[in-house]
Design a protein around this motif. Structure first.
Motif, PDB file in Angstrom:
ATOM      1  N   UNK A 128      -0.584 -22.633   8.923  1.00 59.08           N
ATOM      2  CA  UNK A 128      -1.320 -23.127   7.764  1.00 59.08           C
ATOM      3  C   UNK A 128      -0.499 -23.774   6.624  1.00 59.08           C
ATOM      4  N   UNK A 129       0.885 -23.700   6.854  1.00 63.89           N
ATOM      5  CA  UNK A 129       1.598 -24.625   6.120  1.00 63.89           C
ATOM      6  C   UNK A 129       2.654 -23.498   5.291  1.00 63.89           C
ATOM      7  N   UNK A 130       2.470 -22.086   5.790  1.00 63.54           N
ATOM      8  CA  UNK A 130       3.096 -20.991   5.355  1.00 63.54           C
ATOM      9  C   UNK A 130       4.542 -21.152   6.226  1.00 63.54           C
ATOM     10  N   UNK A 131       5.653 -21.365   5.654  1.00 61.22           N
ATOM     11  CA  UNK A 131       6.826 -21.529   6.687  1.00 61.22           C
ATOM     12  C   UNK A 131       7.378 -20.355   7.598  1.00 61.22           C
ATOM     13  N   UNK A 132       7.956 -20.771   8.706  1.00 58.98           N
ATOM     14  CA  UNK A 132       8.457 -19.960   9.478  1.00 58.98           C
ATOM     15  C   UNK A 132       9.579 -19.383   8.922  1.00 58.98           C
ATOM     16  N   UNK A 133      10.343 -18.189   9.377  1.00 54.64           N
ATOM     17  CA  UNK A 133      11.603 -17.963   9.018  1.00 54.64           C
ATOM     18  C   UNK A 133      12.669 -18.752   9.509  1.00 54.64           C
ATOM     19  N   UNK A 134      12.616 -20.059   9.270  1.00 52.16           N
ATOM     20  CA  UNK A 134      13.512 -21.074   9.803  1.00 52.16           C
ATOM     21  C   UNK A 134      15.119 -20.994   9.782  1.00 52.16           C
ATOM     22  N   UNK A 136      -8.357 -11.548  -2.108  1.00 51.86           N
ATOM     23  CA  UNK A 136      -8.220 -11.858  -0.757  1.00 51.86           C
ATOM     24  C   UNK A 136      -7.085 -12.635  -0.242  1.00 51.86           C
ATOM     25  N   UNK A 137      -6.268 -12.988  -1.007  1.00 51.60           N
ATOM     26  CA  UNK A 137      -5.120 -13.887  -0.726  1.00 51.60           C
ATOM     27  C   UNK A 137      -3.943 -13.114  -0.153  1.00 51.60           C
ATOM     28  N   UNK A 138      -3.551 -13.460   1.253  1.00 51.85           N
ATOM     29  CA  UNK A 138      -2.392 -12.874   1.824  1.00 51.85           C
ATOM     30  C   UNK A 138      -1.068 -12.532   0.857  1.00 51.85           C
ATOM     31  N   UNK A 154       1.930 -26.488  -1.175  1.00 56.14           N
ATOM     32  CA  UNK A 154       0.767 -27.281  -0.816  1.00 56.14           C
ATOM     33  C   UNK A 154       0.287 -27.043   0.726  1.00 56.14           C
ATOM     34  N   UNK A 155      -0.287 -25.744   0.604  1.00 55.81           N
ATOM     35  CA  UNK A 155      -0.792 -25.598   2.270  1.00 55.81           C
ATOM     36  C   UNK A 155      -1.707 -26.539   2.516  1.00 55.81           C
ATOM     37  N   UNK A 156      -1.916 -26.397   3.898  1.00 55.73           N
ATOM     38  CA  UNK A 156      -3.182 -27.029   4.740  1.00 55.73           C
ATOM     39  C   UNK A 156      -4.325 -26.141   4.620  1.00 55.73           C
ATOM     40  N   UNK A 157      -4.130 -24.776   4.879  1.00 51.47           N
ATOM     41  CA  UNK A 157      -5.113 -23.745   4.703  1.00 51.47           C
ATOM     42  C   UNK A 157      -4.395 -22.667   3.742  1.00 51.47           C
ATOM     43  N   UNK A 158      -5.249 -21.809   3.284  1.00 46.35           N
ATOM     44  CA  UNK A 158      -4.857 -20.544   2.618  1.00 46.35           C
ATOM     45  C   UNK A 158      -5.318 -19.427   3.194  1.00 46.35           C
ATOM     46  N   UNK A 159      -4.614 -18.674   3.978  1.00 49.26           N
ATOM     47  CA  UNK A 159      -4.988 -17.376   4.787  1.00 49.26           C
ATOM     48  C   UNK A 159      -5.569 -16.546   3.779  1.00 49.26           C
ATOM     49  N   UNK A 160      -6.709 -16.291   3.951  1.00 50.91           N
ATOM     50  CA  UNK A 160      -7.421 -15.182   3.191  1.00 50.91           C
ATOM     51  C   UNK A 160      -7.768 -14.054   4.086  1.00 50.91           C
ATOM     52  N   UNK A 161      -7.445 -12.877   3.591  1.00 48.40           N
ATOM     53  CA  UNK A 161      -7.560 -11.550   4.702  1.00 48.40           C
ATOM     54  C   UNK A 161      -8.623 -10.805   4.099  1.00 48.40           C
ATOM     55  N   UNK A 162      -9.646 -10.842   5.170  1.00 47.68           N
ATOM     56  CA  UNK A 162     -10.974 -10.223   4.734  1.00 47.68           C
ATOM     57  C   UNK A 162     -11.695  -9.359   5.772  1.00 47.68           C
ATOM     58  N   UNK A 163     -12.597  -8.563   5.395  1.00 47.44           N
ATOM     59  CA  UNK A 163     -13.256  -7.559   6.513  1.00 47.44           C
ATOM     60  C   UNK A 163     -14.277  -8.526   6.848  1.00 47.44           C
ATOM     61  N   UNK A 164     -14.964  -8.344   7.933  1.00 44.11           N
ATOM     62  CA  UNK A 164     -16.184  -9.008   8.461  1.00 44.11           C
ATOM     63  C   UNK A 164     -15.843 -10.678   8.541  1.00 44.11           C
ATOM     64  N   UNK A 201      -4.008  -9.586  12.386  1.00 48.11           N
ATOM     65  CA  UNK A 201      -3.869 -11.000  11.614  1.00 48.11           C
ATOM     66  C   UNK A 201      -5.113 -12.227  11.823  1.00 48.11           C
ATOM     67  N   UNK A 202      -5.103 -12.018  13.181  1.00 45.13           N
ATOM     68  CA  UNK A 202      -6.093 -13.201  13.923  1.00 45.13           C
ATOM     69  C   UNK A 202      -7.389 -12.595  13.505  1.00 45.13           C
ATOM     70  N   UNK A 203      -7.706 -11.402  13.601  1.00 45.84           N
ATOM     71  CA  UNK A 203      -9.143 -10.863  13.339  1.00 45.84           C
ATOM     72  C   UNK A 203      -9.628 -10.938  11.827  1.00 45.84           C
ATOM     73  N   UNK A 204      -8.657 -11.014  10.879  1.00 41.55           N
ATOM     74  CA  UNK A 204      -8.821 -10.838   9.672  1.00 41.55           C
ATOM     75  C   UNK A 204      -8.709 -12.083   8.743  1.00 41.55           C
ATOM     76  N   UNK A 205      -8.372 -13.042   9.280  1.00 41.20           N
ATOM     77  CA  UNK A 205      -8.032 -14.260   8.503  1.00 41.20           C
ATOM     78  C   UNK A 205      -8.957 -15.230   8.467  1.00 41.20           C
ATOM     79  N   UNK A 206      -9.338 -15.725   7.187  1.00 48.15           N
ATOM     80  CA  UNK A 206     -10.404 -16.541   7.025  1.00 48.15           C
ATOM     81  C   UNK A 206      -9.532 -17.798   6.392  1.00 48.15           C
ATOM     82  N   UNK A 207      -9.216 -18.866   7.070  1.00 41.56           N
ATOM     83  CA  UNK A 207      -8.334 -20.034   6.490  1.00 41.56           C
ATOM     84  C   UNK A 207      -9.266 -20.827   5.587  1.00 41.56           C
ATOM     85  N   UNK A 208      -8.816 -20.944   4.282  1.00 40.54           N
ATOM     86  CA  UNK A 208      -9.656 -21.546   3.271  1.00 40.54           C
ATOM     87  C   UNK A 208      -8.842 -22.928   3.069  1.00 40.54           C
TER      88      UNK A 208
END
Ligand SMILES: Cc1ncc(COP(=O)(O)O)c(C=O)c1O
Length: 411
Positions: free
Chosen positions: A98-104, A293-295, A308-318, A362-369
């Motif tokens: 989503x644009x958040x950098x890896x630990x490069x 909800x922001x990570x 300037x992210x491509x998506x913002x990972x929001x961490x949400x229930x349901x 992470x995969x189950x709770x991420x809503x890419x905004x």
């Protein structure tokens, strides 16, 4: 002049590296994997990734080795990768999810120690920097996508370290391109315009629902159908892009088309708008990172100003219910990578992660905004009473933990 050299020169000016133009980032990644990895090699990657990329790795005749990830951003956690795994990989592929950098920096020094290539997937990260240096300039090679940030529905780059390698890869690329068809070029040019018209006319919801009903979407779920027996047969032909084309082309059938001047001219125009797009994304990221909800990974980076992210990972229930509800608010989220690739494809096709817990959570709770829709998404989530999700795992201090409780928008 080599094919796409004007676009490549524009990208070189941005990041300061030699670039090869490709019709997609997936083709750029395929080129890099073919150039730097011997068939049968093992590639360390995050399981929280687009399934298309898994198939690109398989098409290159490589074994995808799934890494433990950070529960905050889904990228490889280098400290959690067992030493036995490090000793047995032949390359590392980042995601910059989503644009958040890896630990490069850590990954680069590990790869240097091991004498293996670091291949950066910068498809989501065209505007991302680490310590002032652009993502895509840390590795041996990096793939960029114009389909993402400038909504081009085509276009990508492979960035490499020197002109000789660039020329070599241009030849490799030319061998893989399929001939141009005017009809495809017209579709590629018109599709982004049609999509923005749907948005402007507030038709997202009816158009999406109709496409779902008519089964016009290539995925019924977040992942495409695996077709395991057919995939196993394709493995006998690897490395081969053609054998894996039914999987690799999903969402972008022109991924290896030699687009003509019409498409490339449109992409040149869109690239001139890129800085404005990145600035608008920063504003949206700033708004969304102040919500509940922001990570926390976003707060970790707060010192550098909003990325300037491509998506913002929001961490949400349901999350799944919320995704459905968002359609009623005119938002189709997309880019949900659930389940992780090892759960999706199984041990026949990938080497499973030794510790899949964080990836699953992470995969189950991420809503890419989409930060360009920040206001609308924040208002919709507030209305739907979305609740923030917190990982059940013991947490490593990855962030600035100053207790400044963020509030949902509109409260
Ligand atoms: C992480 C990631 N890398 C690479 C790609 C491929 O980009 P492109 O569509 O330009 O081939 C995608 C596509 O969505 C992606 O999500």
């Amino acid at each position: 002049m080599p094919y796409g050299s004007r676009l490549a020169a524009m990208m070189t000016r941005r990041i300061g590296r030699e670039c090869v133009y490709t019709p997609s980032a997936r083709l750029a990644l395929y080129l890099a994997l073919r150039r730097w990895c011997r068939p049968g090699g093992r590639v360390l990657m995050s399981p929280v990734n687009d399934d298309v990329i898994l198939f690109v790795v398989l098409a290159a005749g490589l074994r995808p080795v799934q890494a433990p990830v950070s529960q905050w951003d889904g990228n490889i956690d280098p400290t959690a990768v067992p030493e036995s795994t490090w000793r047995n990989v032949d390359a590392v592929l980042t995601t910059n999810l989503y644009g958040l950098p890896d630990r490069v920096v850590e990954l680069r020094s590990r790869c240097d120690q091991l004498g293996i290539p670091l291949i950066e997937d910068a498809a989501h990260a065209i505007g991302t920097h680490v310590d002032g240096q652009p993502i895509g300039t840390f590795g041996t090679a990096a793939a960029f996508s114009l389909s993402k940030h400038v909504a081009g529905m085509a276009g990508g780059f492979l960035a490499v370290e020197d002109a000789r390698t660039r020329r070599e890869l241009e030849l490799l690329r030319d061998d893989l391109l399929t001939p141009r068809r005017l009809r495809d070029d017209l579709t590629t040019t018109l599709r982004p315009l049609a999509r923005s018209a749907v948005r402007t006319l507030h038709l997202v919801r009816p158009v999406w629902r109709t496409m779902q009903r008519l089964k016009l979407l290539e995925r019924d779920e977040f992942r495409m159908a695996l077709h395991a027996p057919r995939l196993a047969r394709s493995a006998r032909q690897a490395p081969s892009l053609t054998a894996y084309e039914p999987w690799v082309r999903v969402d972008l059938h022109g991924f290896r088309s030699r687009h003509g001047a019409l498409v490339r001219g449109q992409l040149e125009l869109r690239m001139t708008l890129l800085d404005g797009d990145l600035a608008r994304r920063r504003t949206g990221v700033s708004l969304l990172s102040g919500t509940t909800w922001a990570t926390p990974a976003l707060r970790e980076r707060a010192g550098d100003g909003p990325p300037s992210l491509f998506r913002v990972p929001l961490l949400v229930h349901d999350r799944d219910t919320l995704l459905e509800r968002l359609v009623n608010h005119g938002v189709v989220a997309g880019y949900v990578y659930d389940p992780p690739l090892d759960d999706y494809a199984g041990a026949e096709f990938v080497e499973p992660s030794p510790d899949p817990t964080a990836a699953r959570w992470f995969a189950a709770h991420t809503l890419p905004a989409d930060p360009l829709l920040a206001r609308r998404i924040a208002a919709a989530l507030t209305k739907e009473r979305a609740t923030p999700a917190h990982p059940p795992l013991p947490t490593k201090p990855v962030l600035d933990t100053t207790p400044t409780p963020p509030t949902p928008l509109g409260q």
